[in-house]
Design a protein around this motif. Structure first.
Motif, short mmCIF file in Angstrom:
data_model
loop_
_atom_site.label_atom_id
_atom_site.label_comp_id
_atom_site.label_asym_id
_atom_site.label_seq_id
_atom_site.Cartn_x
_atom_site.Cartn_y
_atom_site.Cartn_z
N ASN A 1 -60.85 7.56 -32.70
CA ASN A 1 -59.93 7.74 -31.58
C ASN A 1 -60.13 9.17 -31.05
OD1 ASN A 1 -57.49 8.48 -30.13
ND2 ASN A 1 -56.60 6.60 -30.94
N ARG B 1 -63.81 -7.87 -28.44
CA ARG B 1 -63.46 -8.01 -29.86
C ARG B 1 -64.62 -7.56 -30.74
NH1 ARG B 1 -60.79 -13.49 -31.95
NH2 ARG B 1 -59.11 -12.54 -30.71
N GLY C 1 -56.46 -2.65 -29.95
CA GLY C 1 -55.78 -3.60 -29.07
C GLY C 1 -55.65 -3.05 -27.67
N SER D 1 -58.19 2.48 -35.92
CA SER D 1 -57.54 1.43 -36.70
C SER D 1 -57.51 0.13 -35.91
CB SER D 1 -56.11 1.84 -37.05
OG SER D 1 -55.33 1.96 -35.87
N LYS D 2 -57.13 -0.94 -36.57
CA LYS D 2 -57.04 -2.23 -35.88
C LYS D 2 -56.04 -2.18 -34.73
CE LYS D 2 -58.43 -5.27 -39.69
NZ LYS D 2 -58.02 -6.40 -40.57
N SER D 3 -54.96 -1.45 -34.95
CA SER D 3 -53.95 -1.36 -33.88
C SER D 3 -54.51 -0.59 -32.69
CB SER D 3 -52.68 -0.69 -34.41
OG SER D 3 -52.97 0.63 -34.88
N ASP D 4 -55.39 0.39 -32.95
CA ASP D 4 -56.00 1.16 -31.86
C ASP D 4 -56.85 0.26 -30.97
OD1 ASP D 4 -54.92 3.59 -32.64
OD2 ASP D 4 -56.62 4.11 -33.92
#
Length: 199
Positions: free
Chosen positions: A6, A25, A19, A14-17
Motif C-alpha cells: 500500500n 481479482r 477491495g 491486505s485482502k481488505s486493501d
C-alpha cells in the motif's frame, strides 16, 4: 520476488486493501497497480554482516531511488545472543586437539576422562617412587604410551604422564577464562572466533 504494498503505508497489501473498484481479482507484477494506490516492492540485497550482527528486513517499504523496497540492515545481535555465540565457540574449542611436547592429542570428553585417570595414576606412581625414564611405572609388561592424533605412540614415564594431564587441564582453564573475558568486553570484537582471543 515482488511484494504488493500500500503506497500510503508502505505495508504489504491486505485482502481488505484489495477491495478497490476496478482492481482485477487476479494480476501479476506486470500489472500497473499505481493508479489503485499500490506499488510493487522488492527486498534489498542483504548487506555484509559480521558474526555479531543480524540482517533485518524492514516491515515497511519505502520509495528509494524511484523504486519501492524493503530495506535490509545489519543490526547488532542482542547481548543474550552474543553470549550464546561465545559459549558455542568455547564449547567447540574445548573439544579441539591440544599440543603437548610437539605433538597433538585428542581432547574430546572421553579422551579427557582417560587423560585425567592416567594423570592420577601417574601421580600415585610418583609418590611411590617411580623414576624419570621408567616407562613401566604402571606395572605392566609393555611401556606406558599414549596415542597421538596422528596415530603415533608416545612413551611416557610417570612424570611426563602427569605433566600431560596437567597440560590437558590447563587448556580447559585457558578456554573458559578466555570466554569469560570476551563476554565482559564492550563491545565484543567482531572476530571473537579468532585464535588471538583464545590463547
Amino acid at each position: 520476488m515482488t511484494i504488493l504494498v500500500n503506497k500510503d503505508t508502505g505495508k504489504r497489501a491486505s485482502k481488505s486493501d484489495l477491495g478497490v473498484d476496478g482492481l482485477p481479482r487476479d494480476f501479476d507484477p506486470n500489472f500497473d497497480v499505481e493508479p489503485f494506490g499500490f506499488a510493487w516492492a522488492t527486498k534489498e540485497d542483504a548487506p555484509q554482516a559480521s558474526s555479531l550482527e543480524v540482517v533485518k528486513i524492514s516491515d515497511t517499504a519505502i520509495l528509494k531511488n524511484g523504486s519501492w523496497v524493503f530495506e535490509a540492515t545489519a543490526e547488532p545481535q542482542p547481548p543474550t545472543r552474543v553470549k550464546l555465540l561465545i559459549k558455542r565457540e568455547r564449547d567447540r574449542r574445548l573439544l579441539l586437539d591440544f599440543e603437548f611436547q610437539g605433538k597433538m592429542y585428542q581432547r574430546d570428553e572421553e579422551s579427557i576422562a582417560r587423560i585425567s585417570g592416567a594423570g592420577t595414576l601417574a601421580l600415585g606412581a610418583m609418590v611411590k617412587g617411580a623414576q624419570v625414564g621408567d616407562y613401566y611405572w604402571h606395572g605392566r609388561v609393555t611401556p606406558f604410551a599414549w596415542i597421538a592424533s596422528d596415530d603415533s605412540l608416545t612413551q611416557m614415564d610417570a612424570q611426563t604422564c602427569f605433566a600431560f594431564g596437567q597440560a590437558a587441564a590447563a587448556v580447559e582453564t585457558e578456554v573458559i577464562f578466555a570466554a569469560k573475558a570476551l563476554r565482559e568486553m564492550d563491545p565484543v570484537p567482531d572476530d571473537f572466533t579468532d585464535d588471538k582471543w583464545w590463547s
